[in-house]
Enzyme design. Sequence first.
Site, mmCIF file in Angstrom:
data_model
loop_
_atom_site.group_PDB
_atom_site.id
_atom_site.type_symbol
_atom_site.label_atom_id
_atom_site.label_comp_id
_atom_site.label_asym_id
_atom_site.label_seq_id
_atom_site.Cartn_x
_atom_site.Cartn_y
_atom_site.Cartn_z
ATOM 1 N N GLY A 49 0.839 -1.206 0.000
ATOM 2 C CA GLY A 49 0.000 0.000 0.000
ATOM 3 C C GLY A 49 0.866 1.246 0.000
ATOM 4 O O GLY A 49 1.878 1.295 0.698
ATOM 5 N N ARG A 67 5.118 -15.655 -5.104
ATOM 6 C CA ARG A 67 3.776 -16.270 -5.137
ATOM 7 C C ARG A 67 2.945 -15.513 -6.166
ATOM 8 O O ARG A 67 1.918 -14.932 -5.841
ATOM 9 C CB ARG A 67 3.145 -16.186 -3.746
ATOM 10 C CG ARG A 67 3.937 -16.966 -2.699
ATOM 11 C CD ARG A 67 3.405 -16.708 -1.313
ATOM 12 N NE ARG A 67 1.982 -16.965 -1.238
ATOM 13 C CZ ARG A 67 1.258 -16.749 -0.130
ATOM 14 N NH1 ARG A 67 1.842 -16.286 0.956
ATOM 15 N NH2 ARG A 67 -0.024 -17.006 -0.121
ATOM 16 N N ASP A 110 5.767 -5.081 5.622
ATOM 17 C CA ASP A 110 6.165 -6.453 5.984
ATOM 18 C C ASP A 110 6.192 -7.374 4.762
ATOM 19 O O ASP A 110 7.114 -8.185 4.605
ATOM 20 C CB ASP A 110 5.212 -7.017 7.049
ATOM 21 C CG ASP A 110 3.760 -7.033 6.580
ATOM 22 O OD1 ASP A 110 3.273 -5.984 6.141
ATOM 23 O OD2 ASP A 110 3.125 -8.091 6.652
ATOM 24 N N THR A 137 5.167 2.068 5.831
ATOM 25 C CA THR A 137 3.761 1.697 5.947
ATOM 26 C C THR A 137 3.053 2.633 6.911
ATOM 27 O O THR A 137 3.598 2.984 7.963
ATOM 28 C CB THR A 137 3.504 0.239 6.395
ATOM 29 O OG1 THR A 137 2.125 0.083 6.689
ATOM 30 C CG2 THR A 137 4.286 -0.204 7.603
ATOM 31 N N ASP A 143 0.750 1.721 8.595
ATOM 32 C CA ASP A 143 0.313 0.873 9.718
ATOM 33 C C ASP A 143 1.296 0.835 10.887
ATOM 34 O O ASP A 143 0.937 0.393 11.973
ATOM 35 C CB ASP A 143 0.098 -0.567 9.237
ATOM 36 C CG ASP A 143 -1.000 -0.673 8.210
ATOM 37 O OD1 ASP A 143 -1.819 0.248 8.136
ATOM 38 O OD2 ASP A 143 -1.033 -1.677 7.477
ATOM 39 N N ASP A 165 3.565 -1.261 11.447
ATOM 40 C CA ASP A 165 3.593 -2.622 12.012
ATOM 41 C C ASP A 165 4.892 -3.376 11.701
ATOM 42 O O ASP A 165 4.921 -4.598 11.731
ATOM 43 C CB ASP A 165 2.369 -3.430 11.532
ATOM 44 C CG ASP A 165 2.282 -3.545 10.019
ATOM 45 O OD1 ASP A 165 3.149 -2.978 9.328
ATOM 46 O OD2 ASP A 165 1.344 -4.186 9.527
ATOM 47 N N ARG A 183 -4.957 -3.605 9.890
ATOM 48 C CA ARG A 183 -5.539 -4.952 9.794
ATOM 49 C C ARG A 183 -5.268 -5.807 11.019
ATOM 50 O O ARG A 183 -6.163 -6.377 11.605
ATOM 51 C CB ARG A 183 -4.942 -5.664 8.594
ATOM 52 C CG ARG A 183 -5.534 -5.219 7.312
ATOM 53 C CD ARG A 183 -5.266 -6.248 6.279
ATOM 54 N NE ARG A 183 -4.160 -5.837 5.460
ATOM 55 C CZ ARG A 183 -4.099 -6.035 4.164
ATOM 56 N NH1 ARG A 183 -5.083 -6.640 3.561
ATOM 57 N NH2 ARG A 183 -3.064 -5.647 3.479
HETATM 58 N N1 ATP Z 1 7.292 -5.111 -4.857
HETATM 59 C C1 ATP Z 1 6.166 -5.811 -4.916
HETATM 60 N N2 ATP Z 1 5.725 -6.294 -6.080
HETATM 61 C C2 ATP Z 1 4.594 -6.969 -6.100
HETATM 62 N N3 ATP Z 1 3.821 -7.245 -5.026
HETATM 63 C C3 ATP Z 1 4.228 -6.806 -3.874
HETATM 64 C C4 ATP Z 1 5.421 -6.057 -3.766
HETATM 65 N N4 ATP Z 1 5.579 -5.726 -2.487
HETATM 66 C C5 ATP Z 1 4.539 -6.237 -1.827
HETATM 67 N N5 ATP Z 1 3.729 -6.890 -2.652
HETATM 68 C C6 ATP Z 1 2.493 -7.566 -2.270
HETATM 69 O O1 ATP Z 1 1.769 -6.697 -1.433
HETATM 70 C C7 ATP Z 1 1.521 -7.282 -0.149
HETATM 71 C C8 ATP Z 1 1.571 -6.207 0.917
HETATM 72 O O2 ATP Z 1 2.835 -5.575 0.928
HETATM 73 P P1 ATP Z 1 3.431 -4.760 2.159
HETATM 74 O O3 ATP Z 1 3.223 -5.547 3.402
HETATM 75 O O4 ATP Z 1 4.779 -4.359 1.806
HETATM 76 O O5 ATP Z 1 2.562 -3.492 2.151
HETATM 77 P P2 ATP Z 1 1.841 -2.742 3.277
HETATM 78 O O6 ATP Z 1 2.125 -1.332 3.212
HETATM 79 O O7 ATP Z 1 2.053 -3.400 4.577
HETATM 80 O O8 ATP Z 1 0.384 -2.818 2.761
HETATM 81 P P3 ATP Z 1 -0.675 -3.999 2.784
HETATM 82 O O9 ATP Z 1 -0.070 -5.188 3.465
HETATM 83 O O10 ATP Z 1 -1.795 -3.492 3.569
HETATM 84 O O11 ATP Z 1 -1.069 -4.140 1.369
HETATM 85 C C9 ATP Z 1 2.596 -8.349 -0.043
HETATM 86 O O12 ATP Z 1 2.244 -9.366 0.828
HETATM 87 C C10 ATP Z 1 2.784 -8.794 -1.471
HETATM 88 O O13 ATP Z 1 1.870 -9.800 -1.811
HETATM 89 O O1 F6P Z 2 -5.329 -0.678 -0.887
HETATM 90 P P1 F6P Z 2 -5.965 -1.933 -0.350
HETATM 91 O O2 F6P Z 2 -5.647 -3.120 -1.178
HETATM 92 O O3 F6P Z 2 -7.412 -1.728 -0.093
HETATM 93 O O4 F6P Z 2 -5.242 -2.221 1.031
HETATM 94 C C1 F6P Z 2 -5.679 -1.745 2.247
HETATM 95 C C2 F6P Z 2 -4.675 -2.088 3.310
HETATM 96 O O5 F6P Z 2 -3.450 -1.423 3.063
HETATM 97 C C3 F6P Z 2 -3.034 -0.695 4.205
HETATM 98 O O6 F6P Z 2 -3.464 0.631 4.003
HETATM 99 C C4 F6P Z 2 -1.537 -0.621 4.359
HETATM 100 O O7 F6P Z 2 -0.995 -1.775 4.841
HETATM 101 C C5 F6P Z 2 -3.806 -1.384 5.355
HETATM 102 O O8 F6P Z 2 -3.931 -0.582 6.506
HETATM 103 C C6 F6P Z 2 -5.109 -1.730 4.684
HETATM 104 O O9 F6P Z 2 -5.746 -2.817 5.311
HETATM 105 MG MG MG Z 3 1.672 -5.053 5.276
#
Ligand code: ATP
Ligand code: F6P
Ligand code: MG
Length: 373
Positions: free
Chosen positions: A19, A92, A129, A151, A153, A155, A197
């Site tokens: 995100g 994946r 993460d 992020t 979040d 987290d 989340r």
């Molecule tokens: N560089 C990337 N290219 C493609 N997919 C990615 C990439 N980075 C992350 N993702 C996908 O996005 C998911 C969430 O990524 P990440 O945890 O970095 O983001 P986040 O900010 O915590 O947001 P969120 O988990 O809510 O989407 C990962 O589990 C993965 O499936």
């Molecule tokens: O943009 P999407 O796919 O709706 O993702 C929302 C999620 O992404 C985040 O904004 C960032 O991790 C979470 O807080 C939220 O659950």
């Molecule tokens: Mg995340």
Amino acid sequence: MPDATLSPIRRIAISTGGGDAPGLNAVIRAATLAAHRRGWEIIGIRDGYDGLLRPENYPQGGTLTLTPERVEGLASMGGTLLGSTNKGNPFRFPVRDVGGTLREVDRSKQLLDAFKRMRIDALVAVGGDGSLTIADGLAEQGLRVVGVPKTIDNDLDRTFTTFGFDTAVSFATDCIDRLHATAASHHRIIVVEVMGRYAGWIALHAGMAASAHAILLPELPFDIDAVAETIAGREAMGEAYSIVVVAEGAMPRDGHRSLRAAAEAGHAERLGGIGEQVANALAAATGKDARCVVLGHLLRGGSPSAFDRTAALRFGAAAVRALADGHSGVMVALAFPDVNLVPLADVAGRIKCVRLDGDTIQTARDLGICLGD
Ligand SMILES: Nc1ncnc2c1ncn2[C@@H]1O[C@H](COP(=O)(O)OP(=O)(O)OP(=O)(O)O)[C@@H](O)[C@H]1O
Ligand SMILES: O=P(O)(O)OC[C@H]1O[C@](O)(CO)[C@@H](O)[C@@H]1O
Ligand SMILES: [Mg+2]
């Protein structure tokens, strides 16, 4: 330990995944300027790694050459110049087979081949993460990688904070401040649902900063009767309105998380709807009028706060310095007042949740805020 035997760096790549969070563009700016100072080329990969893994989607090219001119004025801009995705983990990767079913395949080897073909010596991977778990996997396969913790979040473990969090909390605080006035005028309950989340940092910090009367977190399953009692107690004291902040991942003691869409190949579950459920339950329990406001993706927008900008600029520059010093498989982290390096392996596959015995939770209790228990 830095590896002194590594070949010199000439060209690096940067990707932004997961995100989006305010400050991503500041990281891109700082990394670009720091790379150019060292005489390195730097390219940005579009949409996580999609620019390299789905070239058919990018007729204009899946990468972007970054120059000091291209990143001018970027530090104050929200979003990411490169685009992002949370649907394309290369380990994946979602593929639709002939029958139309989605399944996941490991395309990390193809990604590493693309890096070689493009003569990319190292990667700066900016993400949460999920993205940093991917970055750790790529480092394990021999790519030189430095991660940057992003992020809203907050987290991620092993860093004091991630960039994006401060901006999201400041905006949520401003929104909740405004909701006090209308809730008080109409003697209502207003439930504010915020992102988060599995970790309730945004709800806890914004709820405390904006003097919410109850805060419900994913870490602490709630009893709706405890919240209703707090509201009744306020009523008895002549306070006819209440503000309840709910993280999207909060759940009742005897229930479960509120899902908008289940997880599927290449995509995590989508949460949402708990705010509305809490508002309805409180209206039924108290006989009062209740409304729900969902802040959702508004929390990801806007210009980064000065704190997030500074953190992001420091992270971007520190990531390039770490590569120049021969580090790999590490994440830059805020260890106030410094930026240090921690192993990516310590961060991958982990989430930093709100500690129930931490001082912030204790402060909320001392302030008389109901935590639903
Ligand atoms: N560089 C990337 N290219 C493609 N997919 C990615 C990439 N980075 C992350 N993702 C996908 O996005 C998911 C969430 O990524 P990440 O945890 O970095 O983001 P986040 O900010 O915590 O947001 P969120 O988990 O809510 O989407 C990962 O589990 C993965 O499936
Ligand atoms: O943009 P999407 O796919 O709706 O993702 C929302 C999620 O992404 C985040 O904004 C960032 O991790 C979470 O807080 C939220 O659950
Ligand atoms: Mg995340």
